[in-house]
Design a protein around this motif. Structure first.
Motif, PDB file in Angstrom:
ATOM      1  N   THR A 144       6.686   4.951   5.695  1.00  0.00           N
ATOM      2  CA  THR A 144       6.703   6.256   5.242  1.00  0.00           C
ATOM      3  C   THR A 144       8.101   6.196   4.438  1.00  0.00           C
ATOM      4  O   THR A 144       7.834   6.960   3.425  1.00  0.00           O
ATOM      5  N   THR A 145       9.252   5.636   4.562  1.00  0.00           N
ATOM      6  CA  THR A 145      10.321   5.770   3.773  1.00  0.00           C
ATOM      7  C   THR A 145      10.154   4.978   2.374  1.00  0.00           C
ATOM      8  O   THR A 145      10.555   5.582   1.371  1.00  0.00           O
ATOM      9  N   VAL A 146       9.298   4.148   2.385  1.00  0.00           N
ATOM     10  CA  VAL A 146       8.895   3.476   1.194  1.00  0.00           C
ATOM     11  C   VAL A 146       8.103   4.282   0.135  1.00  0.00           C
ATOM     12  O   VAL A 146       8.317   4.600  -0.963  1.00  0.00           O
ATOM     13  N   MET A 147       7.050   4.940   0.818  1.00  0.00           N
ATOM     14  CA  MET A 147       6.201   6.042   0.147  1.00  0.00           C
ATOM     15  C   MET A 147       7.056   7.207  -0.212  1.00  0.00           C
ATOM     16  O   MET A 147       6.994   7.493  -1.558  1.00  0.00           O
ATOM     17  N   PRO A 179       0.445  15.088   9.654  1.00  0.00           N
ATOM     18  CA  PRO A 179       1.191  15.034  10.979  1.00  0.00           C
ATOM     19  C   PRO A 179       0.679  13.793  11.846  1.00  0.00           C
ATOM     20  O   PRO A 179       1.577  12.815  12.364  1.00  0.00           O
ATOM     21  N   ARG A 180      -0.614  13.552  12.001  1.00  0.00           N
ATOM     22  CA  ARG A 180      -1.042  12.335  12.826  1.00  0.00           C
ATOM     23  C   ARG A 180      -0.991  11.102  12.138  1.00  0.00           C
ATOM     24  O   ARG A 180      -0.510  10.074  12.743  1.00  0.00           O
ATOM     25  N   THR A 181      -1.002  11.006  10.814  1.00  0.00           N
ATOM     26  CA  THR A 181      -0.751  10.028  10.150  1.00  0.00           C
ATOM     27  C   THR A 181       0.533   9.440  10.022  1.00  0.00           C
ATOM     28  O   THR A 181       1.057   8.377  10.255  1.00  0.00           O
ATOM     29  N   LEU A 182       1.448  10.433   9.858  1.00  0.00           N
ATOM     30  CA  LEU A 182       3.119  10.206   9.936  1.00  0.00           C
ATOM     31  C   LEU A 182       3.520   9.726  11.217  1.00  0.00           C
ATOM     32  O   LEU A 182       4.459   9.068  11.429  1.00  0.00           O
ATOM     33  N   LYS A 183       2.850  10.270  12.486  1.00  0.00           N
ATOM     34  CA  LYS A 183       3.214   9.878  13.726  1.00  0.00           C
ATOM     35  C   LYS A 183       2.985   8.380  13.939  1.00  0.00           C
ATOM     36  O   LYS A 183       3.802   7.937  14.699  1.00  0.00           O
ATOM     37  N   ARG A 184       1.709   8.112  13.629  1.00  0.00           N
ATOM     38  CA  ARG A 184       1.321   6.803  13.750  1.00  0.00           C
ATOM     39  C   ARG A 184       1.794   5.595  12.778  1.00  0.00           C
ATOM     40  O   ARG A 184       2.057   4.299  13.025  1.00  0.00           O
ATOM     41  N   MET A 185       2.269   6.005  11.766  1.00  0.00           N
ATOM     42  CA  MET A 185       2.522   5.185  10.638  1.00  0.00           C
ATOM     43  C   MET A 185       4.164   4.728  10.896  1.00  0.00           C
ATOM     44  O   MET A 185       5.010   5.503  11.422  1.00  0.00           O
ATOM     45  N   ARG A 215       0.657  -1.235  -0.035  1.00  0.00           N
ATOM     46  CA  ARG A 215      -0.001  -0.026  -0.022  1.00  0.00           C
ATOM     47  C   ARG A 215       0.725   1.296   0.030  1.00  0.00           C
ATOM     48  O   ARG A 215       0.432   2.270  -0.588  1.00  0.00           O
ATOM     49  N   SER A 216       1.974   1.202   0.740  1.00  0.00           N
ATOM     50  CA  SER A 216       3.003   2.319   0.672  1.00  0.00           C
ATOM     51  C   SER A 216       3.447   2.749  -0.571  1.00  0.00           C
ATOM     52  O   SER A 216       3.495   3.972  -0.882  1.00  0.00           O
TER      53      SER A 216
END
Length: 505
Positions: A366-369, A355-361, A132-133
């Motif tokens: 996130t690196t892959v995306m 920011p909320r997504t990045l904090k929980r992901m 998905r990323s």
């Protein structure tokens, strides 16, 4: 429009039946109106995508006609719309600048051939391996490239272009809050065109970009030498277009499956996209793939469920353009820039960078995306970005799973015999088994060693080689190694490969 109210009482087969629709005036009316609405939405985007590719607008319009009509017959997902798209235009656009239109069309045809081959080989089944990323990175990169491709239309132009673009964006964003009967991008184009004509506003227009079609498309055979050198030139672009087109089409097909609660034939859709691109190329079109926005207009907003709406969408595009070509030529480029900016904003997955997504992901996700986005934007090639993203995801997954392997050493004494027992837990494959060799105390262990693999599974040759190396190391000390607890699959692969990979017997 009333299909949705009765849809739950219909079986999937009935909802997708062309024959049943032709026999029902009510259902047929829904398909016809859906095709008309989609065609109205396709025209401005087809022109805009043509300009992204650096070709005349008629190239994109012909592609939208031939792609939609062709896929209506050969596609595997009823009611899905295929036409000229930004994704494929971005991949193949550099070829026009370097080698001209004939090589461009030859690449479209070759891309179709590649898609047919990939479809027959079952490439649709590989979609489940795309994380998905990577999908999110693909979408975000596409949005960024669409936006940056509009910058040339905003630099060094008359100042009136800017208020026209702003007005177009206001219409596109606000009109859906009032009514969704007519696509907002189409309304923006009509309003801005009328304003430019009435007030004689001197800004760049579509007519200044190239001639619009005045007749039906005819057969076109690209004037390129049939040599290996030509193949070397067009193959990279064709391969990129084939992969990107299939990815976007299969993702869209999955989305339609969810919306309509029906199943599609992904393999047929794969080679069907190839057939449609080959046909489109031989009619001088720029090729394309499935379109998410127009497909959602068709199946969700309009309630279409069969191939009839897809077929009529293509037919209506040609009729509207040929009959109203002179009017289309008056469309100011500012209107199309507004449409494309809207498309880029709507395409971008804003939730993914909240920011909320990045904090929980997880950081690896996130690196892959981000890796997918960065490489795609840097190379302007969606296929390269996606492939790189998948590789990064694989490496991140392998590193994460590798840490799940653990080794516990105990010294036991049974019937007066002392031996070292190593209990290995976790999945053993190339990433984890490479560290396995370092987990043993070769010199300090007693003369007998037991390796307990009851809680493990052997996946590949790297693991077998690691076990062979461990046994060989102990043998060099004159010590005996026993492996126990293998499940049937692990025992089978060890029996087949054991002693053949390191020279240890």
């Amino acid at each position: 429009m009333t299909v949705a109210a009765h849809a739950p009482t219909l079986t999937p087969e009935q909802r997708q039946s062309v024959l049943r629709t032709l026999r029902s005036p009510r259902l047929l009316r829904t398909e016809v109106l859906a095709g008309l609405v989609v065609a109205l939405a396709l025209i401005p985007e087809a022109i805009a995508f043509s300009l992204i590719a650096g070709v005349d607008p008629r190239i994109g319009l012909f592609a939208s006609f031939t792609m939609a009509v062709s896929i209506a017959f050969v596609g595997g997902r009823p009611a899905m719309i295929s036409a000229a798209t930004a994704a494929t235009a971005l991949v193949i656009a550099p070829l026009v600048k370097t080698h001209g239109l004939d090589y461009f069309i030859a690449a479209v045809i070759l891309a179709g051939i590649f898609q047919i081959i990939l479809g027959v080989l079952g490439v649709a089944k590989l979609m489940r391996f795309i994380p998905r990323s990577v999908m999110v990175g693909f979408v975000n990169a596409l949005a960024i490239l669409i936006f940056t491709s509009q910058l040339p239309e905003l630099i060094g132009v008359p100042w009136l272009v800017y208020p026209l673009v702003a007005a177009g964006l206001v219409i596109i964003f606000l009109l859906p809050r009032i009514t969704k009967v007519v696509p907002a991008p189409l309304v923006a184009i009509i309003v801005l065109t009328a304003a430019a004509v009435v007030f004689a506003i001197n800004v760049p227009t579509v007519g200044g970009k190239g001639e619009l079609p005045e007749s039906l498309p005819s057969l076109f055979f690209p004037n390129v030498p049939l040599t290996f050198e030509t193949f070397q030139i067009i193959a990279p672009f064709a391969a990129g277009m084939a992969v990107v087109g299939l990815m976007e089409s299969l993702m869209t097909a999955k989305l339609v499956d969810d919306v309509t609660d029906t199943h599609s034939f992904k393999t047929r859709e794969s080679w069907g996209q190839g057939v449609a691109n080959v046909i489109t190329g031989f009619f001088g079109g720029m090729g394309g793939c499935a379109m998410v926005g127009q497909t959602m207009i068709n199946v969700k907003a309009s309630g279409a469920r069969t191939r009839i709406s897809t077929f009529l969408a293509g037919v209506f595009v040609l009729v509207l353009v040929v009959a109203l070509g002179d009017i289309v030529a008056l469309i100011p480029m500012a209107a199309l820039v507004a449409v494309m900016i809207f498309v880029s904003i709507a395409t971008f997955d804003w939730h993914s960078i909240h920011p909320r997504t990045l904090k929980r992901m997880p950081k690896s996700e996130t690196t892959v995306m981000l890796a997918t986005v960065v490489l795609t934007v840097a190379t302007h090639n969606l296929a390269i970005g996606v492939i790189f993203g998948v590789i990064v995801a694989m490496v991140a997954f392998a590193r994460r799973v590798a840490h799940f392997m653990s080794v516990e050493r105990t010294i036991e004494d049974h019937f007066g015999e002392t031996f070292a027992k190593y209990k290995v837990s976790g999945e053993l494959f190339f990433a984890s088994s490479n560290d396995l060799y370092m987990q043993f105390e070769y010199a300090e262990d007693p003369d007998r060693i037991v390796i307990d693999l009851y809680d493990s599974h052997l996946w590949d040759a790297s693991t077998i080689a690691a076990l062979d190396s461990i046994a060989a190391k102990y043998h060099s000390y004159g010590k005996e190694v026993e492996v126990e607890g293998l499940n049937s699959a692990s025992a089978a692969i060890r029996e087949r490969l054991g002693g053949m990979l390191t020279g240890a017997h």
